[in-house]
Design a protein around this motif. Sequence first.
Motif, mmCIF file in Angstrom:
data_model
loop_
_atom_site.group_PDB
_atom_site.id
_atom_site.type_symbol
_atom_site.label_atom_id
_atom_site.label_comp_id
_atom_site.label_asym_id
_atom_site.label_seq_id
_atom_site.Cartn_x
_atom_site.Cartn_y
_atom_site.Cartn_z
ATOM 1 N N ALA A 298 -52.441 -39.236 16.805
ATOM 2 C CA ALA A 298 -52.527 -38.732 18.170
ATOM 3 C C ALA A 298 -51.373 -39.272 19.006
ATOM 4 O O ALA A 298 -50.743 -38.554 19.787
ATOM 5 C CB ALA A 298 -53.869 -39.119 18.781
ATOM 6 N N ARG A 299 -51.072 -40.566 18.803
ATOM 7 C CA ARG A 299 -50.001 -41.171 19.586
ATOM 8 C C ARG A 299 -48.651 -40.599 19.165
ATOM 9 O O ARG A 299 -47.809 -40.266 20.005
ATOM 10 C CB ARG A 299 -50.008 -42.687 19.403
ATOM 11 C CG ARG A 299 -49.079 -43.344 20.378
ATOM 12 C CD ARG A 299 -49.255 -44.828 20.421
ATOM 13 N NE ARG A 299 -48.624 -45.368 21.596
ATOM 14 C CZ ARG A 299 -47.976 -46.505 21.618
ATOM 15 N NH1 ARG A 299 -47.914 -47.238 20.540
ATOM 16 N NH2 ARG A 299 -47.416 -46.926 22.730
ATOM 17 N N THR B 282 -52.645 -38.036 22.870
ATOM 18 C CA THR B 282 -53.719 -38.977 23.209
ATOM 19 C C THR B 282 -54.581 -38.493 24.375
ATOM 20 O O THR B 282 -55.716 -38.920 24.519
ATOM 21 C CB THR B 282 -53.141 -40.368 23.545
ATOM 22 O OG1 THR B 282 -52.200 -40.210 24.609
ATOM 23 C CG2 THR B 282 -52.478 -40.990 22.343
ATOM 24 N N PRO C 85 -56.892 -44.156 27.032
ATOM 25 C CA PRO C 85 -56.709 -44.966 25.819
ATOM 26 C C PRO C 85 -55.653 -46.061 26.051
ATOM 27 O O PRO C 85 -54.622 -45.800 26.660
ATOM 28 C CB PRO C 85 -56.238 -43.942 24.787
ATOM 29 C CG PRO C 85 -55.655 -42.821 25.572
ATOM 30 C CD PRO C 85 -56.390 -42.781 26.867
ATOM 31 N N LEU C 86 -55.955 -47.269 25.571
ATOM 32 C CA LEU C 86 -55.031 -48.399 25.770
ATOM 33 C C LEU C 86 -54.153 -48.557 24.531
ATOM 34 O O LEU C 86 -54.280 -49.510 23.749
ATOM 35 C CB LEU C 86 -55.847 -49.664 26.050
ATOM 36 C CG LEU C 86 -56.732 -49.592 27.296
ATOM 37 C CD1 LEU C 86 -57.643 -50.802 27.385
ATOM 38 C CD2 LEU C 86 -55.866 -49.469 28.547
ATOM 39 N N CYS C 87 -53.265 -47.614 24.342
ATOM 40 C CA CYS C 87 -52.450 -47.557 23.124
ATOM 41 C C CYS C 87 -51.554 -48.791 22.985
ATOM 42 O O CYS C 87 -51.250 -49.209 21.865
ATOM 43 C CB CYS C 87 -51.588 -46.302 23.131
ATOM 44 S SG CYS C 87 -52.557 -44.799 23.294
ATOM 45 N N LEU D 71 -61.044 -49.646 23.322
ATOM 46 C CA LEU D 71 -59.639 -49.302 23.568
ATOM 47 C C LEU D 71 -59.381 -47.801 23.660
ATOM 48 O O LEU D 71 -58.724 -47.312 24.576
ATOM 49 C CB LEU D 71 -58.761 -49.859 22.425
ATOM 50 C CG LEU D 71 -58.676 -51.370 22.287
ATOM 51 C CD1 LEU D 71 -57.798 -51.736 21.105
ATOM 52 C CD2 LEU D 71 -58.089 -51.965 23.561
ATOM 53 N N CYS D 72 -59.929 -47.082 22.697
ATOM 54 C CA CYS D 72 -59.564 -45.668 22.577
ATOM 55 C C CYS D 72 -60.569 -44.802 23.329
ATOM 56 O O CYS D 72 -61.286 -43.999 22.742
ATOM 57 C CB CYS D 72 -59.480 -45.274 21.102
ATOM 58 S SG CYS D 72 -58.738 -43.656 20.885
ATOM 59 N N VAL E 243 -54.163 -50.102 15.786
ATOM 60 C CA VAL E 243 -53.794 -49.032 14.825
ATOM 61 C C VAL E 243 -52.749 -48.088 15.417
ATOM 62 O O VAL E 243 -52.518 -46.990 14.918
ATOM 63 C CB VAL E 243 -55.046 -48.229 14.379
ATOM 64 C CG1 VAL E 243 -56.028 -49.107 13.652
ATOM 65 C CG2 VAL E 243 -55.702 -47.527 15.561
ATOM 66 N N ALA E 244 -52.089 -48.534 16.486
ATOM 67 C CA ALA E 244 -51.129 -47.667 17.184
ATOM 68 C C ALA E 244 -50.030 -47.154 16.259
ATOM 69 O O ALA E 244 -49.607 -45.998 16.351
ATOM 70 C CB ALA E 244 -50.536 -48.407 18.381
ATOM 71 N N CYS F 191 -51.283 -44.198 14.309
ATOM 72 C CA CYS F 191 -52.116 -43.230 15.039
ATOM 73 C C CYS F 191 -51.401 -41.878 15.190
ATOM 74 O O CYS F 191 -50.350 -41.771 15.822
ATOM 75 C CB CYS F 191 -52.456 -43.788 16.409
ATOM 76 S SG CYS F 191 -53.396 -42.607 17.396
HETATM 77 S S1 SF4 Z 1 -53.063 -45.633 19.563
HETATM 78 FE FE1 SF4 Z 1 -54.412 -43.977 18.921
HETATM 79 S S2 SF4 Z 1 -56.289 -44.975 18.298
HETATM 80 FE FE2 SF4 Z 1 -55.129 -46.454 19.499
HETATM 81 S S3 SF4 Z 1 -55.863 -46.245 21.577
HETATM 82 FE FE3 SF4 Z 1 -54.096 -44.925 21.395
HETATM 83 S S4 SF4 Z 1 -54.910 -42.953 20.819
HETATM 84 FE FE4 SF4 Z 1 -56.535 -44.418 20.456
#
Ligand code: SF4
Length: 173
Positions: free
Chosen positions: A27-28, A33, A14-16, A8-9, A21-22, A25
């Motif tokens: 980064a999100r 991201t 990245p498939l947020c 995913l990441c 764990v979005a 997260c």
């Molecule tokens: S939410 Fe965070 S950990 Fe999840 S795919 Fe996006 S950047 Fe990666």
Amino acid sequence: MMDLGATLCTRNKPLCEICPVAASCQARQQGLTRQLPQAKPRKALPIKQTYWLLLQDADDRILLEKRPPTGIWGGLWSLPEFDDMAAAGNWCRQQGRTEQTPQVLPTRRHTFSHYHLDYTPLLARLENPRNNVMEADRTVWYKAADFALLGLPTPVKRLLQQHYPEDYYDENG
Ligand code: SF4
């Protein structure tokens, strides 16, 4: 975590939206991201300096030496190599009558996986080489047109091609 990074990441996409764990997260939440993870900074490679002698005789032949069978470019033909310019000049004078000091050409770089090799070509001419007989085992005097017959390290080949563009012939380019 490794599975998450592999599926995913991913770094580029990245498939947020479907990431488990979005919600937590960082980064999100911070809109990073696209920037994270940052590529590891490249380790600076050490630099080795060497001097290569482009020694020509009165017939415009160039002296090549066979490298030892082991080590870099083992068994290939190369230019005589020295740690400093004084050693190159001294060695040159031992081979026959020559100018006092070889001409210094611009330093070039060849990069191996573990270090940079900076090599400075030194150009000199011998009027009466003491060793003007072709020695097939260790040392040869070769015309640029015949270099393609020998196995040469890539930077040596490139240097000779640049320095003797009119004469150097290599059907493999
Ligand atoms: S939410 Fe965070 S950990 Fe999840 S795919 Fe996006 S950047 Fe990666």
